[in-house]
Design a protein around this motif. Structure first.
Motif, PDB file in Angstrom:
ATOM      1  N   LEU A 137       2.473  13.930  -1.561  1.00  0.00           N
ATOM      2  CA  LEU A 137       2.148  14.935   0.045  1.00  0.00           C
ATOM      3  C   LEU A 137       1.777  15.116   1.487  1.00  0.00           C
ATOM      4  N   VAL A 138       2.203  13.686   1.309  1.00  0.00           N
ATOM      5  CA  VAL A 138       2.295  13.390   2.764  1.00  0.00           C
ATOM      6  C   VAL A 138       3.657  12.833   3.787  1.00  0.00           C
ATOM      7  N   ARG A 139       3.833  13.991   3.927  1.00  0.00           N
ATOM      8  CA  ARG A 139       5.904  13.890   4.353  1.00  0.00           C
ATOM      9  C   ARG A 139       5.724  14.242   5.613  1.00  0.00           C
ATOM     10  N   GLY A 140       6.686  14.249   5.942  1.00  0.00           N
ATOM     11  CA  GLY A 140       7.257  14.003   7.234  1.00  0.00           C
ATOM     12  C   GLY A 140       6.778  13.621   8.641  1.00  0.00           C
ATOM     13  N   PRO A 141       7.192  13.647   9.377  1.00  0.00           N
ATOM     14  CA  PRO A 141       6.438  12.392  11.042  1.00  0.00           C
ATOM     15  C   PRO A 141       4.641  12.717  11.503  1.00  0.00           C
ATOM     16  N   ARG A 142       4.113  11.705  11.244  1.00  0.00           N
ATOM     17  CA  ARG A 142       2.681  11.890  11.428  1.00  0.00           C
ATOM     18  C   ARG A 142       2.560  10.664  12.624  1.00  0.00           C
ATOM     19  N   ARG A 143       1.296  11.414  13.272  1.00  0.00           N
ATOM     20  CA  ARG A 143       1.142  10.244  14.061  1.00  0.00           C
ATOM     21  C   ARG A 143      -0.736   9.351  14.174  1.00  0.00           C
ATOM     22  N   TYR A 144      -0.281   9.389  12.647  1.00  0.00           N
ATOM     23  CA  TYR A 144      -2.291   8.482  12.044  1.00  0.00           C
ATOM     24  C   TYR A 144      -1.173   7.509  11.182  1.00  0.00           C
ATOM     25  N   PRO A 145      -2.292   6.593  11.254  1.00  0.00           N
ATOM     26  CA  PRO A 145      -2.031   5.813   9.637  1.00  0.00           C
ATOM     27  C   PRO A 145      -2.603   6.224   8.611  1.00  0.00           C
ATOM     28  N   LEU A 146      -1.395   5.472   7.716  1.00  0.00           N
ATOM     29  CA  LEU A 146      -1.944   5.967   6.235  1.00  0.00           C
ATOM     30  C   LEU A 146      -2.328   5.103   5.152  1.00  0.00           C
ATOM     31  N   PHE A 147      -3.342   4.690   4.634  1.00  0.00           N
ATOM     32  CA  PHE A 147      -4.003   4.352   3.870  1.00  0.00           C
ATOM     33  C   PHE A 147      -3.940   3.903   2.388  1.00  0.00           C
ATOM     34  N   PHE A 148      -4.042   3.419   1.808  1.00  0.00           N
ATOM     35  CA  PHE A 148      -4.191   3.720  -0.064  1.00  0.00           C
ATOM     36  C   PHE A 148      -4.645   2.514  -0.469  1.00  0.00           C
ATOM     37  N   THR A 149      -5.688   2.666  -1.409  1.00  0.00           N
ATOM     38  CA  THR A 149      -6.294   2.050  -2.473  1.00  0.00           C
ATOM     39  C   THR A 149      -5.767   2.346  -3.120  1.00  0.00           C
ATOM     40  N   LEU A 150      -6.149   1.569  -4.537  1.00  0.00           N
ATOM     41  CA  LEU A 150      -5.981   0.753  -5.778  1.00  0.00           C
ATOM     42  C   LEU A 150      -6.450   0.674  -6.876  1.00  0.00           C
ATOM     43  N   HIS A 151      -7.080   1.428  -7.008  1.00  0.00           N
ATOM     44  CA  HIS A 151      -7.908   1.701  -8.215  1.00  0.00           C
ATOM     45  C   HIS A 151      -7.943   0.592  -9.600  1.00  0.00           C
ATOM     46  N   THR A 152      -6.897   0.762  -9.919  1.00  0.00           N
ATOM     47  CA  THR A 152      -6.692   0.203 -11.220  1.00  0.00           C
ATOM     48  C   THR A 152      -5.911  -0.472 -10.860  1.00  0.00           C
ATOM     49  N   THR A 153      -5.331  -1.340 -12.412  1.00  0.00           N
ATOM     50  CA  THR A 153      -4.254  -2.444 -12.551  1.00  0.00           C
ATOM     51  C   THR A 153      -2.908  -0.994 -12.935  1.00  0.00           C
ATOM     52  N   GLY A 154      -1.947  -1.642 -12.884  1.00  0.00           N
ATOM     53  CA  GLY A 154      -0.735  -0.836 -13.617  1.00  0.00           C
ATOM     54  C   GLY A 154      -0.146   0.372 -13.168  1.00  0.00           C
ATOM     55  N   ILE A 155      -0.727   0.804 -11.807  1.00  0.00           N
ATOM     56  CA  ILE A 155      -0.366   2.215 -11.215  1.00  0.00           C
ATOM     57  C   ILE A 155       1.569   1.563 -11.196  1.00  0.00           C
ATOM     58  N   GLY A 156       1.356   2.732 -11.068  1.00  0.00           N
ATOM     59  CA  GLY A 156       3.489   3.029 -11.369  1.00  0.00           C
ATOM     60  C   GLY A 156       3.840   3.934 -10.038  1.00  0.00           C
ATOM     61  N   ARG A 157       4.429   4.471 -10.151  1.00  0.00           N
ATOM     62  CA  ARG A 157       5.929   4.485  -8.105  1.00  0.00           C
ATOM     63  C   ARG A 157       5.272   4.310  -7.193  1.00  0.00           C
ATOM     64  N   PRO A 158       6.364   2.955  -7.167  1.00  0.00           N
ATOM     65  CA  PRO A 158       5.955   2.166  -5.767  1.00  0.00           C
ATOM     66  C   PRO A 158       7.125   2.959  -4.829  1.00  0.00           C
ATOM     67  N   ASP A 159       7.723   3.728  -5.196  1.00  0.00           N
ATOM     68  CA  ASP A 159       8.031   5.335  -3.530  1.00  0.00           C
ATOM     69  C   ASP A 159       7.259   5.324  -3.486  1.00  0.00           C
ATOM     70  N   LEU A 160       6.453   6.022  -4.041  1.00  0.00           N
ATOM     71  CA  LEU A 160       5.048   6.565  -3.488  1.00  0.00           C
ATOM     72  C   LEU A 160       4.108   5.870  -2.872  1.00  0.00           C
ATOM     73  N   ILE A 161       4.175   4.891  -2.832  1.00  0.00           N
ATOM     74  CA  ILE A 161       3.068   3.501  -2.584  1.00  0.00           C
ATOM     75  C   ILE A 161       3.378   2.838  -1.237  1.00  0.00           C
ATOM     76  N   ARG A 162       4.821   2.539  -1.441  1.00  0.00           N
ATOM     77  CA  ARG A 162       5.415   2.004  -0.072  1.00  0.00           C
ATOM     78  C   ARG A 162       4.939   3.285   1.059  1.00  0.00           C
ATOM     79  N   ARG A 163       5.029   4.069   0.904  1.00  0.00           N
ATOM     80  CA  ARG A 163       4.820   5.235   2.013  1.00  0.00           C
ATOM     81  C   ARG A 163       3.671   4.548   2.681  1.00  0.00           C
ATOM     82  N   ALA A 164       2.566   4.029   1.906  1.00  0.00           N
ATOM     83  CA  ALA A 164       1.587   3.610   3.312  1.00  0.00           C
ATOM     84  C   ALA A 164       1.501   3.062   4.090  1.00  0.00           C
ATOM     85  N   ASP A 165       1.092   3.021   5.220  1.00  0.00           N
ATOM     86  CA  ASP A 165       1.032   1.983   6.162  1.00  0.00           C
ATOM     87  C   ASP A 165       0.329   0.211   5.165  1.00  0.00           C
ATOM     88  N   ARG A 166      -0.518   0.935   5.204  1.00  0.00           N
ATOM     89  CA  ARG A 166      -1.479  -0.447   4.490  1.00  0.00           C
ATOM     90  C   ARG A 166      -2.150  -0.363   3.182  1.00  0.00           C
TER      91      ARG A 166
END
Length: 365
Positions: free
Chosen positions: A110-139
């Protein structure tokens, strides 16, 4: 970012931190996030929580500090209306964030388009899919080395390990003089009733085995939590002849949970999938002897088995023998658990977790 000068010449960087979560219901990720919010707000940061969907536990929300800005989007579950993308974008912009931290992989969608802030994502378990979405995070952050290794193995993504944290000071701890089991062994297993993930069925089958291994001991178990497996587990307990010794208490607030954990003789975490083992850390912090399946995440919490037994994942007979071994040398196991409580306090306290995230935010992209 805004800098405020604190007394004594120390300088604190005040940040606008926005967390994204789909819904707030009782669960390990959600309750831990509340602690992070409260800690970051207490440190003086401007903290916002954007709740995307319209599913919330009001009692859980009531435990969030009044210093936290809660924004409810009330998106209907499963809605595919594209207007939610605009709604989300506006909600984030209104918080003027220095850092946006997502805790569900689909929130990244849901975080799409240009942005001025860094985007972080925490993986809270193993086996999470959607690498296409995971790679959207800056860190990326992982809650354990096990989760980080899983992410790297499956997708080749690197992440920063920030271990889960708990408010160890609020958990009542067993004393050195706490009674050992006599003719009754009281076991607790806390967590969502989802046996395919959390393995409550393994516990029940192990209890049936214990009738042979501990014939003179009554073994009872309290399952604390709720979830989709409740009816299945009740039927299984009855079929195994364990109905009188199995109790499903329903969900419990952390204040009550943290007060009663020390009253149990033994804690189990027989999960089939677990990125960390938050309930294991909580019961160990209470000084309760603990047994877990040998998944990498819980193994980290028990420091490779130094502070509790590990058994082969899915093997109910091995779990039964681990329980019997614990009972046979209970005084030594109780002392080992108290050393484990000190280990948890040193390595998995929420103060360090919340501060570490802020430190990582300040590094930006």
């Amino acid at each position: 970012m805004h800098k405020n000068v604190i007394g004594g010449g120390n300088q604190l960087t005040i940040m606008n931190i926005t967390h994204l979560l789909f819904n707030l219901k009782i669960g390990g990720t959600e309750t831990m996030l509340i602690d992070i919010l409260n800690r970051q707000a207490a440190a003086g940061h401007k903290v916002s929580l954007i709740l995307i969907n319209d599913e919330h536990d009001e009692e859980l929300i009531a435990t969030i500090s009044g210093e936290v800005n809660i924004i409810r989007l009330n998106r209907p579950l499963g809605s595919k209306n594209p207007l939610w993308l605009l709604t989300m974008r506006r909600a984030i912009a209104a918080t003027h964030p220095d850092a946006v931290h997502a805790h569900n992989v689909m929130a990244l969608g849901l975080v799409r388009g240009p942005r001025r802030y860094p985007l972080f994502f925490t993986l809270h378990t193993t086996g999470i899919g959607r690498p296409d979405l995971i790679r959207r995070a800056d860190r990326l952050f992982s809650i354990s080395q096990a989760v980080a290794d899983d992410l790297r193995t499956r997708f080749g993504f690197d992440s920063i390990v920030v271990p889960n944290g708990i408010e160890t000071a609020t958990i009542r701890r067993r004393g050195h003089d706490s009674p050992a089991p006599d003719n009754t062994l009281r076991i607790v297993q806390a967590g969502r009733l989802d046996h395919k993930v959390k393995g409550q069925d393994i516990t029940l089958r192990a209890m049936a085995e214990l009738r042979l291994l501990l014939p003179d001991t009554r073994v009872t178990v309290d399952f604390i939590g709720d979830g989709p497996s409740l009816d299945y587990l009740r039927r299984l307990a009855d079929n195994l002849g364990l109905g009188n010794d199995t109790h499903f208490t329903g969900p419990m607030g952390r204040k009550d949970l943290y007060n009663i954990l020390a009253s149990y003789h033994l804690s189990l975490l027989p999960s089939r999938q677990e990125g960390f083992g938050l309930t294991l850390a909580e019961t160990l912090a209470a000084g309760v002897p603990s047994i877990s399946s040998d998944l990498p995440g819980p193994t980290e919490v028990l420091d490779g088995g130094r502070f509790g037994h590990l058994f082969p994942c899915g093997d109910h007979k091995a779990l039964a023998h681990a329980i019997a071994d614990t009972v046979a040398d209970y005084d030594a196991e109780a002392e080992r658990a108290l050393r484990g409580a000190e280990f948890v306090e040193q390595h998995f306290d929420m103060a360090a977790t919340a501060a570490r995230y802020v430190d990582e935010y300040s590094r930006g992209k």
